[in-house]
Every structure is written in C-alpha cells, then in structure tokens.
Design an enzyme around this catalytic site. Structure first.
Site, short mmCIF file in Angstrom:
data_model
loop_
_atom_site.label_atom_id
_atom_site.label_comp_id
_atom_site.label_asym_id
_atom_site.label_seq_id
_atom_site.Cartn_x
_atom_site.Cartn_y
_atom_site.Cartn_z
N CYS A 1 -0.01 3.85 2.73
CA CYS A 1 0.46 3.34 4.03
C CYS A 1 1.94 3.66 4.21
O CYS A 1 2.38 4.13 5.28
CB CYS A 1 0.26 1.83 4.13
SG CYS A 1 -1.44 1.27 3.92
N CYS B 1 0.83 -1.22 0.00
CA CYS B 1 0.00 0.00 0.00
C CYS B 1 0.87 1.27 0.00
O CYS B 1 1.56 1.56 0.99
CB CYS B 1 -0.92 -0.03 1.22
SG CYS B 1 -1.76 1.52 1.58
#
Length: 400
Positions: free
Chosen positions: A65, A62
């Site tokens: 993230c 991600c």
C-alpha cells in the site's frame, strides 16, 4: 550603489519565492487527487459529476500500500487518468468509517481497489496488489468499459466464453492481480481458439503476461529459429532468460540453447546447494561465478541477495558459511550499480550487526573485511560507477 544591489537582491528573492510557490502548485497537480471528506460526500460528488468512485482500501502497516501511494499514485499519467474519470478515495480499512466499508465490500487483502457505481453503491470492477504505472492505468481503463470489468470477465470466462476479446481482456486482468495459474490456463485457451504466437499482439501478450516454463515457451523453444527471425534473437533470449531463473532444472535444460541458459542453470544449482546445506559446494560455485568476467554481476547480485538473507535469518547457519556470506554482502554493497538504493547497504550493515550478535570470531572477521576484496570494486564508495574522479592538479611552484 549598495541600496541598488540590496533592492535587486530582494527582487530576485521575491521572484525566486514566487517561482518556488508556482512549482509547488504545479507539483500539487501531479498524481491522484483523493477526497478527504466522508463516504456520503464522495457518493454525492460522484453522482453529481456522473463518475465512478475509485477506492483504495489500505492499512497503515501494509508495505505494498505504501509503495503504491509513493511510487504509482503520484505519477502525472496516473493522476490524469484517475482524476479525469473517477472521484477518488483512500480508505483506511482499520480506522473510522473504513472499518464498516471494508466489511461491507468484503476486503480481505491490501491494497484492494474498488470502482463503485455511486447510484447503487455496488462495485463494478475490482483489483488489487502492487501494480506498475502502466498496469494501474490499464486497471482504470478497464473499469470504464462494461465488457472489460472484472465481474463481467470472470462471469463470461466461468460460463465458457472463449472469444478472443474476452480471453485477452481476462488475461490482462488476471495478470494485473498476479494470478499466474489463471493467466496460463486462459492463454492456453486463447491458442486453442486459433490465436498464434506469430501474431504480434499475441506475442506481446505472451511476453508480458505468461511466466515460467509454460507450454507456449516450449513451443517457442521447438521453433526457436523461426521466432528469432520474426522477433529478433535478443528479445526471444530475454524472454527465455527471464522465465528460467527459477524452476525445474531438468525442464530448463531440455529447452533450446539461448543466451543466459547456462548461467540460470548454475544459479538454480547454487540455490539447491544452499537448500541442502552443501555450503562448500555453494561457496566454490559462487566464487567461480564472481571470478568469471563474462557473468552479468548485477543480475547475479540480485539472486545472491536472497542467499545472503537466508544465511542471516537462519540461526543454524554455520559460522564459516555466515562469514562467507558477509563477504558476499560486502561485494553486493561495493558493486551495486544504483548507489542511491539503500537495500544493498542495509543488508551489509545487518550482516555486520548479526556477526556481532552471534559472537563470531572478531579477529578472523576483521582480517577478512580489511583485506582487498577478491572481486569487483576495491573500495567502498557512494560515487556512481560512471562518475570519474576529480583530477589532482599539481600546485604551481612559486616564482623566485
């Protein structure tokens, strides 16, 4: 004498090592301190300290993230806020006990942030997405007060609570998770309940949270002189310019005349040309903007980047337009102000690599790239634009 110097040198090295070690210890204090034990251990610790558990659900693939972990979680102000008030956990939703925890809490997007009561192991506040340092600190502060937690705010709003405090907190929350439509609806409700854009608190909320050619922006347009007098023309024009970079050209043209309006309309027209594959028109307009000394080239390059990427990823891009976009990629790489940012240089390199893959006319491309650029910097350098060259000093002639 030599032994004295050697001893002094050893002392300096030892002092330097201690200073470096101390600096390292200080750096460890920056940012969020995440627990590395099990979920059960985190729950037990939160119970004993009387704190909520903050959980960052992430995955290893991600991008947002990764960005949050590197640029936001590491900030001292964020660390001070979260370390003081929460027991913090980073949980990989695809490995170990994180798989079951992500399923338990219904995690569907990454990153997702939960603030959990350790007594019940039920969430009291939920958030998500990429956030600025300021927004992420606000996210934590909202979790601490029952009347600003997400579950309370959404329930209150859905049940028709239109009090000023609830609406302002609801708008801030929805803005933090990038829910533009919900922000717009709630802000309209706030104004309908009696709030005024002439109030500094409401104006600040509008500038920060409400996007696009909204009803409030149209209100400001109809009373442009009044708002310029109250908040300053520069700030008002900045808001207009930010919210009209994209959108319906007709709606934007109907707004008041603000600084940046003509440029934004031209960039919207340029986007329309490329969507319709009107490449001759797109090239003529781009070249005229690059040649115009009054145009903010840094702002233009941010939007040019998207056009260049379109050409690179579209296999149907004609060779002539692709070569033109290589030239635009070169302009971006040569003139981007932040020389430490990698993206403009990667884009230029990718376009050159793609040129080879597409087997474009190498000789024509060589002549294009070896010619002096028509706009901006003449040479490719990593030196910051504000750094002056070192003066060339002539060697003094030896005395005869």
């Amino acid at each position: 004498m030599t032994s004295v110097l050697f001893t002094a040198l050893l002392l300096l090295v030892a002092l330097g090592s201690r200073q470096e070690a101390r600096a390292g210890e200080l750096l460890k204090d920056y940012g969020i301190h995440f627990e590395h034990g099990t979920w059960a251990q985190a729950v037990a610790k939160a119970k004993s300290e009387g704190k909520l558990i903050f959980v960052d659900f992430y995955t290893q693939w991600c991008g947002p993230c990764y960005n949050m972990a590197k640029t936001v979680f590491t900030q001292p102000a964020v660390g001070e806020m979260y370390n003081t008030h929460f027991v913090c956990m980073k949980i990989d939703a695809e490995h170990g006990e994180g798989v079951e925890l992500a399923r338990k809490y219904g995690v569907r997007v990454y990153p997702t942030y939960f603030f959990i009561d350790p007594q019940t192991e039920e969430p009291v506040h939920r958030s998500s997405s990429t956030q600025t340092v300021e927004t992420f600190i606000q996210t934590g502060s909202y979790a601490l007060q029952p009347e600003t937690r997400s579950y309370f705010l959404e329930k209150a709003y859905d049940e028709g609570n239109r009090s000023r405090d609830v609406l302002i907190a609801y708008i801030n929350y929805q803005h933090s998770i990038h829910q533009r439509d919900k922000v717009a609806q709630a802000f309209d409700a706030l104004l309908a309940a009696g709030a005024q854009l002439t109030e500094p608190e409401i104006w600040e909320l509008f500038v920060r949270c409400v996007s696009g050619v909204s009803k409030p922006l149209q209100t400001v347009s109809s009373q442009y002189a009044t708002f310029c007098q109250r908040y300053g023309k520069k700030e008002v024009d900045k808001k207009f310019a930010e919210e009209t970079r994209y959108g319906n050209a007709q709606a934007i043209a109907a707004l008041c005349d603000f600084e940046g309006k003509a440029f934004n309309l031209k960039m919207i027209r340029l986007s329309s040309y490329t969507r319709q594959r009107m490449y001759a028109e797109a090239g003529a307009l781009t070249d005229s903007l690059l040649a115009d000394s009054t145009v903010d080239k840094q702002l233009m390059m941010s939007q040019l980047t998207y056009m260049v990427r379109q050409a690179m990823y579209d296999e149907k891009t004609p060779a002539t337009w692709f070569c033109k976009c290589v030239d635009y990629a070169r302009f971006i790489a040569y003139n981007w102000t932040n020389r430490d940012e990698a993206n403009p240089h990667q884009l230029y390199a990718s376009m050159l690599e793609e040129s080879y893959r597409r087997q474009l006319d190498v000789e024509t491309l060589r002549k294009q790239l070896t010619a002096t650029p028509a706009w901006g910097a003449a040479t490719y350098s990593m030196r910051p634009a504000g750094l002056k060259p070192k003066p060339v000093r002539q060697k003094s002639k030896a005395k005869k």
